[in-house]
Design a protein around this motif. Structure first.
Motif, PDB file in Angstrom:
ATOM      1  N   ARG A   1       0.748  14.002   3.511  1.00 32.33           N
ATOM      2  CA  ARG A   1       1.315  14.564   2.105  1.00 32.33           C
ATOM      3  C   ARG A   1       0.917  13.053   1.224  1.00 32.33           C
ATOM      4  N   ASP A   2       0.840  13.424  -0.058  1.00 31.34           N
ATOM      5  CA  ASP A   2       0.538  12.441  -1.051  1.00 31.34           C
ATOM      6  C   ASP A   2       1.317  12.884  -2.297  1.00 31.34           C
ATOM      7  N   ASN A   3       2.670  12.028  -2.148  1.00 29.37           N
ATOM      8  CA  ASN A   3       3.670  12.279  -3.033  1.00 29.37           C
ATOM      9  C   ASN A   3       3.473  11.951  -4.538  1.00 29.37           C
ATOM     10  N   ALA A   4       2.445  11.139  -4.630  1.00 29.33           N
ATOM     11  CA  ALA A   4       2.127  10.917  -6.184  1.00 29.33           C
ATOM     12  C   ALA A   4       1.212  12.094  -6.766  1.00 29.33           C
ATOM     13  N   LYS A   5       0.583  12.843  -5.772  1.00 29.91           N
ATOM     14  CA  LYS A   5       0.110  14.052  -6.182  1.00 29.91           C
ATOM     15  C   LYS A   5       0.753  15.552  -6.034  1.00 29.91           C
ATOM     16  N   ASN A   6       2.110  15.209  -5.317  1.00 32.66           N
ATOM     17  CA  ASN A   6       2.838  16.414  -5.176  1.00 32.66           C
ATOM     18  C   ASN A   6       2.144  17.450  -4.413  1.00 32.66           C
ATOM     19  N   THR A   7       1.347  16.804  -3.326  1.00 36.30           N
ATOM     20  CA  THR A   7       0.465  17.717  -2.504  1.00 36.30           C
ATOM     21  C   THR A   7       0.738  17.255  -1.074  1.00 36.30           C
ATOM     22  N   VAL A   8       0.297  18.334  -0.288  1.00 29.53           N
ATOM     23  CA  VAL A   8       0.412  18.261   1.301  1.00 29.53           C
ATOM     24  C   VAL A   8      -1.045  18.896   1.411  1.00 29.53           C
ATOM     25  N   TYR A   9      -1.324  18.247   2.749  1.00 27.51           N
ATOM     26  CA  TYR A   9      -2.716  18.476   3.155  1.00 27.51           C
ATOM     27  C   TYR A   9      -2.517  18.783   4.780  1.00 27.51           C
ATOM     28  N   LEU A  10      -3.541  19.617   5.196  1.00 27.11           N
ATOM     29  CA  LEU A  10      -3.719  19.967   6.640  1.00 27.11           C
ATOM     30  C   LEU A  10      -5.110  19.682   7.060  1.00 27.11           C
ATOM     31  N   GLN A  11      -5.474  18.830   7.654  1.00 27.57           N
ATOM     32  CA  GLN A  11      -6.815  18.601   8.111  1.00 27.57           C
ATOM     33  C   GLN A  11      -6.843  19.171   9.453  1.00 27.57           C
ATOM     34  N   MET A  12      -8.023  19.894   9.281  1.00 25.54           N
ATOM     35  CA  MET A  12      -8.434  20.803  10.796  1.00 25.54           C
ATOM     36  C   MET A  12      -9.658  20.264  11.242  1.00 25.54           C
TER      37      MET A  12
ATOM     38  N   CYS B   1      -2.409  21.859  -0.373  1.00 24.28           N
ATOM     39  CA  CYS B   1      -1.109  22.633  -0.958  1.00 24.28           C
ATOM     40  C   CYS B   1      -0.294  21.942  -2.249  1.00 24.28           C
ATOM     41  N   ALA B   2      -0.815  22.226  -3.334  1.00 18.37           N
ATOM     42  CA  ALA B   2      -0.219  21.564  -4.603  1.00 18.37           C
ATOM     43  C   ALA B   2       0.927  22.459  -5.210  1.00 18.37           C
ATOM     44  N   ALA B   3       2.193  21.480  -5.159  1.00 22.66           N
ATOM     45  CA  ALA B   3       3.339  21.952  -5.481  1.00 22.66           C
ATOM     46  C   ALA B   3       3.591  21.683  -7.061  1.00 22.66           C
ATOM     47  N   SER B   4       4.246  22.523  -7.768  1.00 26.74           N
ATOM     48  CA  SER B   4       4.704  22.166  -9.120  1.00 26.74           C
ATOM     49  C   SER B   4       5.983  22.916  -9.362  1.00 26.74           C
ATOM     50  N   GLY B   5       6.684  22.315 -10.608  1.00 26.64           N
ATOM     51  CA  GLY B   5       7.843  23.093 -10.959  1.00 26.64           C
ATOM     52  C   GLY B   5       8.893  22.118 -10.612  1.00 26.64           C
ATOM     53  N   ARG B   6       8.715  21.201  -9.283  1.00 30.23           N
ATOM     54  CA  ARG B   6       9.694  20.321  -9.067  1.00 30.23           C
ATOM     55  C   ARG B   6       9.029  19.114  -8.170  1.00 30.23           C
ATOM     56  N   THR B   7       9.328  17.989  -7.992  1.00 29.15           N
ATOM     57  CA  THR B   7       9.001  16.944  -7.176  1.00 29.15           C
ATOM     58  C   THR B   7       9.484  17.373  -5.877  1.00 29.15           C
TER      59      THR B   7
END
Length: 129
Positions: free
Chosen positions: A74-85, A22-28
């Motif tokens: 989550r990887d805050n440096a990449k502004n991304t959250v993951y879900l390993q299933m 899940c890549a976020a943009s627009g805001r940290t």
């Protein structure tokens, strides 16, 4: 405003694995509470997992139905959250949505839909038997 884009869904056999992003943009979103929900055909959207970042520590929470099989990170440096299933089951078949909300004092984690302000469009996960 926060925009969320999910990826990583697909078709997998039972017992297999997938990792959703899940890549976020627009805001940290490093201080935001982030969550994953899923919605199967004909069913209501249900909570899967949530993450909170506080004091430099990542806190993770998982629904009982996925505990031990799914892991949110989550990887805050990449502004991304993951879900390993892992160990996927046919009943995991659903559209998976990422969500974000500002942290709230006194709340351990957000597990209700109406607690989240921003949503992604979702990514389809299909598990065949």
């Amino acid at each position: 405003q926060v925009q969320l884009v999910e990826s990583g869904g697909g078709l997998v056999q039972a017992g297999g694995s997938l990792r959703l992003s899940c890549a976020a943009s627009g805001r940290t979103v490093s201080t935001y509470d982030m969550g994953w929900f899923r919605q199967a055909p004909g069913k209501e959207r249900e909570f899967v997992a949530a993450t909170r970042w506080s004091g430099g520590t990542h806190y993770a929470y998982h629904a009982n139905s996925v505990k031990g099989r799914f892991t949110i990170s989550r990887d805050n440096a990449k502004n991304t959250v993951y879900l390993q299933m892992n160990s996927l089951k046919p009943e995991d078949t659903a559209v998976y949505h990422c969500a974000a909300t500002s942290p709230r004092r006194g709340r351990a984690y957000a597990s209700e839909e109406d607690e989240y302000d921003y949503w992604g469009q979702g990514t389809q996960v299909t598990v065949s038997s």
